[in-house]
Design a protein around this motif. Structure first.
Motif, PDB file in Angstrom:
ATOM      1  N   ALA A 143     -12.311 -15.943  -0.929  1.00  0.00           N
ATOM      2  CA  ALA A 143     -12.311 -15.341   0.548  1.00  0.00           C
ATOM      3  C   ALA A 143     -11.211 -14.620   0.848  1.00  0.00           C
ATOM      4  N   TYR A 144     -10.183 -15.111   0.431  1.00  0.00           N
ATOM      5  CA  TYR A 144      -8.927 -14.354   0.612  1.00  0.00           C
ATOM      6  C   TYR A 144      -8.095 -14.270  -0.499  1.00  0.00           C
ATOM      7  N   SER A 145      -7.680 -13.280  -0.896  1.00  0.00           N
ATOM      8  CA  SER A 145      -6.947 -12.693  -2.027  1.00  0.00           C
ATOM      9  C   SER A 145      -5.394 -13.345  -1.763  1.00  0.00           C
ATOM     10  N   ALA A 146      -4.642 -13.477  -2.928  1.00  0.00           N
ATOM     11  CA  ALA A 146      -3.200 -13.422  -2.933  1.00  0.00           C
ATOM     12  C   ALA A 146      -2.666 -12.145  -2.007  1.00  0.00           C
ATOM     13  N   PRO A 147      -1.606 -12.382  -1.461  1.00  0.00           N
ATOM     14  CA  PRO A 147      -1.022 -11.057  -1.077  1.00  0.00           C
ATOM     15  C   PRO A 147      -0.761  -9.985  -1.950  1.00  0.00           C
ATOM     16  N   GLN A 148      -1.026  -8.697  -1.595  1.00  0.00           N
ATOM     17  CA  GLN A 148      -0.712  -7.597  -2.579  1.00  0.00           C
ATOM     18  C   GLN A 148      -1.614  -7.593  -3.781  1.00  0.00           C
ATOM     19  N   GLN A 149      -2.678  -8.361  -3.729  1.00  0.00           N
ATOM     20  CA  GLN A 149      -3.753  -8.579  -4.966  1.00  0.00           C
ATOM     21  C   GLN A 149      -5.157  -8.158  -4.487  1.00  0.00           C
ATOM     22  N   PRO A 150      -6.166  -7.584  -5.293  1.00  0.00           N
ATOM     23  CA  PRO A 150      -7.354  -7.670  -4.569  1.00  0.00           C
ATOM     24  C   PRO A 150      -7.988  -9.032  -4.850  1.00  0.00           C
ATOM     25  N   ALA A 151      -9.021  -9.197  -4.178  1.00  0.00           N
ATOM     26  CA  ALA A 151      -9.619 -10.526  -4.137  1.00  0.00           C
ATOM     27  C   ALA A 151     -10.447 -10.725  -5.671  1.00  0.00           C
ATOM     28  N   LEU A 177      -1.176  -6.296   6.425  1.00  0.00           N
ATOM     29  CA  LEU A 177      -0.370  -7.435   6.707  1.00  0.00           C
ATOM     30  C   LEU A 177       1.213  -6.649   7.490  1.00  0.00           C
ATOM     31  N   ASP A 178       1.724  -7.527   8.449  1.00  0.00           N
ATOM     32  CA  ASP A 178       2.829  -7.037   9.109  1.00  0.00           C
ATOM     33  C   ASP A 178       4.241  -7.137   8.278  1.00  0.00           C
ATOM     34  N   PRO A 179       4.890  -6.449   7.293  1.00  0.00           N
ATOM     35  CA  PRO A 179       5.557  -6.772   6.676  1.00  0.00           C
ATOM     36  C   PRO A 179       7.203  -7.426   6.995  1.00  0.00           C
ATOM     37  N   ASP A 180       7.186  -7.219   8.542  1.00  0.00           N
ATOM     38  CA  ASP A 180       8.460  -7.945   9.250  1.00  0.00           C
ATOM     39  C   ASP A 180       8.193  -9.173   9.388  1.00  0.00           C
ATOM     40  N   LYS A 181       6.744  -9.777   9.496  1.00  0.00           N
ATOM     41  CA  LYS A 181       6.550 -11.240   9.668  1.00  0.00           C
ATOM     42  C   LYS A 181       5.815 -12.008   8.416  1.00  0.00           C
ATOM     43  N   CYS A 182       5.790 -11.029   7.416  1.00  0.00           N
ATOM     44  CA  CYS A 182       5.141 -11.714   6.017  1.00  0.00           C
ATOM     45  C   CYS A 182       6.134 -11.268   5.008  1.00  0.00           C
ATOM     46  N   ASN A 183       7.521 -11.397   5.213  1.00  0.00           N
ATOM     47  CA  ASN A 183       8.318 -11.331   3.942  1.00  0.00           C
ATOM     48  C   ASN A 183       8.264  -9.808   3.174  1.00  0.00           C
ATOM     49  N   GLY A 184       7.916  -8.803   3.836  1.00  0.00           N
ATOM     50  CA  GLY A 184       7.656  -7.724   3.184  1.00  0.00           C
ATOM     51  C   GLY A 184       6.436  -7.328   2.582  1.00  0.00           C
ATOM     52  N   LEU A 185       5.444  -8.295   2.688  1.00  0.00           N
ATOM     53  CA  LEU A 185       4.093  -8.228   2.120  1.00  0.00           C
ATOM     54  C   LEU A 185       3.368  -7.036   3.030  1.00  0.00           C
ATOM     55  N   THR A 186       2.463  -6.347   2.483  1.00  0.00           N
ATOM     56  CA  THR A 186       1.893  -5.301   3.430  1.00  0.00           C
ATOM     57  C   THR A 186       0.136  -5.799   3.247  1.00  0.00           C
ATOM     58  N   CYS A 187      -0.452  -6.138   2.441  1.00  0.00           N
ATOM     59  CA  CYS A 187      -1.800  -6.267   2.466  1.00  0.00           C
ATOM     60  C   CYS A 187      -2.287  -7.309   1.652  1.00  0.00           C
ATOM     61  N   ARG A 188      -3.575  -7.657   1.998  1.00  0.00           N
ATOM     62  CA  ARG A 188      -4.356  -8.651   1.163  1.00  0.00           C
ATOM     63  C   ARG A 188      -5.995  -8.254   1.568  1.00  0.00           C
ATOM     64  N   HIS A 189      -6.673  -9.094   0.753  1.00  0.00           N
ATOM     65  CA  HIS A 189      -8.116  -8.744   0.682  1.00  0.00           C
ATOM     66  C   HIS A 189      -8.958  -9.932   1.303  1.00  0.00           C
ATOM     67  N   VAL A 190      -9.743  -9.596   1.747  1.00  0.00           N
ATOM     68  CA  VAL A 190     -10.553 -10.528   2.404  1.00  0.00           C
ATOM     69  C   VAL A 190     -12.146 -10.288   2.282  1.00  0.00           C
ATOM     70  N   CYS A 191     -13.118 -11.458   2.125  1.00  0.00           N
ATOM     71  CA  CYS A 191     -14.667 -11.187   1.848  1.00  0.00           C
ATOM     72  C   CYS A 191     -15.080 -11.540   3.107  1.00  0.00           C
ATOM     73  N   GLU A 192     -15.822 -10.924   4.018  1.00  0.00           N
ATOM     74  CA  GLU A 192     -16.249 -11.422   5.477  1.00  0.00           C
ATOM     75  C   GLU A 192     -17.480 -10.603   5.489  1.00  0.00           C
ATOM     76  N   GLY A 193     -18.435 -11.168   6.407  1.00  0.00           N
ATOM     77  CA  GLY A 193     -19.586 -10.566   6.562  1.00  0.00           C
ATOM     78  C   GLY A 193     -20.383 -11.517   7.450  1.00  0.00           C
ATOM     79  N   TRP A 194     -21.235 -11.223   8.217  1.00  0.00           N
ATOM     80  CA  TRP A 194     -22.067 -12.276   9.056  1.00  0.00           C
ATOM     81  C   TRP A 194     -22.759 -13.474   8.390  1.00  0.00           C
ATOM     82  N   GLY A 195     -23.356 -13.062   7.183  1.00  0.00           N
ATOM     83  CA  GLY A 195     -24.053 -14.022   6.656  1.00  0.00           C
ATOM     84  C   GLY A 195     -23.507 -14.646   5.522  1.00  0.00           C
ATOM     85  N   VAL A 196     -22.180 -14.223   4.983  1.00  0.00           N
ATOM     86  CA  VAL A 196     -21.569 -14.757   3.783  1.00  0.00           C
ATOM     87  C   VAL A 196     -21.399 -16.233   4.031  1.00  0.00           C
ATOM     88  N   ILE A 197     -21.778 -17.039   2.639  1.00  0.00           N
ATOM     89  CA  ILE A 197     -21.600 -18.404   2.848  1.00  0.00           C
ATOM     90  C   ILE A 197     -20.089 -18.521   2.303  1.00  0.00           C
TER      91      ILE A 197
END
Length: 161
Positions: free
Chosen positions: A16-24, A68-88
Motif C-alpha cells: 500500500a505504501y512503498s519504502a521511501p525512495q523506492q517503487p511499491a 515528501l518534504d526533505p526538510d521533514k523527512c531526513n532528506g527523503l523526497t518521495c515514496r509510492h502509494v496504491c490508492e483508489g476508491w475501491g482498492v481493498i
C-alpha cells in the motif's frame, strides 16, 4: 491468507505504501507475498499493508509517486502509494508485531461519492463496480476470520486439542 488473495484470476497486489525512495513492490503469487512477509517479520516489522485489486472491480489501480518534504523527512523526497476508491486494503499483523489486529477493508460507494471531489487523483467513484468490490472484500474478510480462528486454536496447549 496469501492463497486467498491470489485465488481469483488477475489479482493485482502491491504494498500500500512503498519504502521511501523506492517503487511499491508488486506481488505475482502467494509464495512471493509470503516470502516478503517473512523478510519483514525477520527484520522486526510489525505489519504488512497491502492494496488488492481484481479486474472485475473496475476503477484505476496503479502505484503513484507522492512527494515528501526533505526538510521533514531526513532528506527523503518521495515514496509510492496504491490508492483508489475501491482498492481493498489488507492489514496483516506479523507474528512479532504489535498494534491493531489484522483486518480487511475498502471504501463504500457512498463514502467514495461523498469524498471524490476532495481526491480527484482517485478518479470517479462511478468507475468502480461496487458489487464486485464488496464481494471480494467480504470473501477476504471471511478467510481472515478463519485464519485468525485457526491461529487462536493452534496457540492453545497441545493437551486441549
Amino acid at each position: 491468507m496469501a492463497e486467498a488473495i491470489f485465488s481469483k484470476p488477475g489479482a493485482r497486489v502491491a504494498e500500500a505504501y512503498s519504502a521511501p525512495q523506492q517503487p511499491a513492490l508488486q506481488f505475482q503469487s502467494a509464495t512471493q507475498l509470503c516470502a516478503y512477509a517473512a523478510r519483514l517479520d525477520a527484520g522486526g516489522a510489525s505489519e504488512v499493508l497491502l492494496a488488492v485489486h481484481y479486474p472485475d472491480m473496475g476503477g484505476h489501480f496503479a502505484p503513484r509517486r507522492i512527494a515528501l518534504d526533505p526538510d521533514k523527512c531526513n532528506g527523503l523526497t518521495c515514496r509510492h502509494v496504491c490508492e483508489g476508491w475501491g482498492v481493498i486494503r489488507v492489514y496483516l499483523r506479523l507474528p512479532h508485531g504489535r498494534g491493531p489486529a489484522s483486518h480487511v477493508g475498502a471504501n463504500s460507494q457512498k463514502r467514495a461519492e461523498k469524498w471524490q471531489s476532495h481526491y480527484p487523483e482517485f478518479g470517479l467513484a462511478g468507475d468502480w463496480n461496487w458489487e464486485a468490490v464488496g464481494r471480494h472484500e467480504r470473501r477476504l474478510a471471511r478467510v481472515l476470520r478463519k485464519v485468525v480462528a485457526m491461529d487462536d486454536i493452534s496457540a492453545l496447549p497441545q493437551q486441549v486439542l
